[in-house]
Write a protein that holds these residues in place. Sequence first.
Motif, mmCIF file in Angstrom:
data_model
loop_
_atom_site.group_PDB
_atom_site.id
_atom_site.type_symbol
_atom_site.label_atom_id
_atom_site.label_comp_id
_atom_site.label_asym_id
_atom_site.label_seq_id
_atom_site.Cartn_x
_atom_site.Cartn_y
_atom_site.Cartn_z
ATOM 1 N N ILE A 52 -13.156 5.593 7.017
ATOM 2 C CA ILE A 52 -12.787 4.468 7.870
ATOM 3 C C ILE A 52 -12.068 5.016 9.102
ATOM 4 O O ILE A 52 -11.392 6.046 9.042
ATOM 5 N N LYS A 93 -7.613 3.549 1.315
ATOM 6 C CA LYS A 93 -8.954 4.092 1.560
ATOM 7 C C LYS A 93 -8.866 5.449 2.243
ATOM 8 O O LYS A 93 -9.643 6.365 1.929
ATOM 9 N N ARG A 96 -8.069 7.955 -0.293
ATOM 10 C CA ARG A 96 -9.203 8.261 -1.176
ATOM 11 C C ARG A 96 -10.279 9.065 -0.461
ATOM 12 O O ARG A 96 -11.294 9.430 -1.062
ATOM 13 N N THR A 117 -7.875 -3.822 8.160
ATOM 14 C CA THR A 117 -8.865 -3.458 7.150
ATOM 15 C C THR A 117 -8.202 -3.494 5.778
ATOM 16 O O THR A 117 -7.152 -2.877 5.577
ATOM 17 N N GLN A 175 0.832 -1.207 0.000
ATOM 18 C CA GLN A 175 0.000 0.000 0.000
ATOM 19 C C GLN A 175 0.871 1.263 0.000
ATOM 20 O O GLN A 175 0.568 2.236 -0.710
ATOM 21 N N ASP A 197 -6.721 -2.642 2.411
ATOM 22 C CA ASP A 197 -6.370 -1.364 1.769
ATOM 23 C C ASP A 197 -6.673 -0.159 2.657
ATOM 24 O O ASP A 197 -7.108 0.889 2.166
ATOM 25 N N GLU A 235 -12.108 7.942 2.100
ATOM 26 C CA GLU A 235 -13.205 7.101 2.584
ATOM 27 C C GLU A 235 -13.292 7.174 4.114
ATOM 28 O O GLU A 235 -12.291 7.375 4.810
#
Length: 379
Positions: free
Chosen positions: A261, A254, A257, A248, A44, A250, A259
């Motif tokens: 989380i 995330k 991006r 979790t 990642q 990626d 997202e």
Amino acid sequence: MPPTPMDRQKLKNSRRWVVKVGSSLVTARGQGLDRAAIADWCSQIATLRQQGYQIVLVSSGAVAEGMARLGMSKRPATLHGLQAAAAVGQMGLVRAYETAFGEHGLRAAQILLTHEDVSDRGRYLNARGTLNTLLELGVVPVVNENDTVATDEIRLGDNDTLGALTVNLVEAELLVLLTDQEGLYDADPRANPSALLVSEAELSDTRLAGMAGDSKGVLGRGGMRTKLTAAHWAARSGAATVIAHGRTPDALLKIARGEAIGSLLKPAQSVMAARKRWIAGQLQARGRLSLDPGAVKVLREQGRSLLPVGVTRVEGDFERGDLVICLDPEGREVARGLANYNTAEATRIQGAPSAEIGKRLGYPGEPELIHRDNLVIAA
């Protein structure tokens, strides 16, 4: 001016991160390193590097890996036992990251820090310069505390703290704390099944402190309380903090991006100057100064220097230039800073008006016990 709070979408525009992974994630249930997990995080990070991010990785795991290699079932109880386990384990930890990053054509560098490296201004600036140069060269620095020589008296404490200090060193925009929990909950989810995840919060929210608890893990030293403290320290550089589950899929991608989380903790204070960030990051105070209410008010509301006249008690054994803590009449920390006098001199001039300092000392002295340029007000 306070920084504009960083929301999820703005995370996509950040370019320099510090990512910390804890012992519970790095190790395979105490059976040495989880190389599959390490390979996944490195993959990642390699993707983020291709997207223009600069990443500093702070990794626990040396003691846990050493325990596995030495066949220990329990964490050593003695200092030398811990140091021996760290010395053995650090070999495996570094090799694992070097191999995993090498699969993606990336070079890694080992950086081991101690309290002296961040408490001494010269060594602090040297560490800062080394880290910045490595990032510019496209290298991924892998940072850990030098447990082989650190003692309880000079320990940084845990790698959440080390992650926050690294944020201040490299002026990162985001601190990511990967842990074995989904994030910060409004109650302990182990005891309260109805606890709710805090998706976003301002660090100025006083309710956060009541939500954080200590670690109950065998391998790690940190908990949500240390993560919240780390987030406050990272905020001194204007950095936001994301606490997320490291397993979790990626997780880092995330976050990049935007997202939702984990828990996003947003800074709500103005960015400190570099020297004051260094002072605020000092963990070992050599003395304590008790202040009267007038001095407390002047420091908090006017941002002025601390004068001897406002000091009611001097404790500790410090020299000129050492870090001391300033306390209000109830014993709460008001500020911390670098003293212009040693313990004996400060004791002689405590409570003295500026005009009497020379008379009490027998020689001319500084009018300030701590100059405002060397003083940081507690959050």
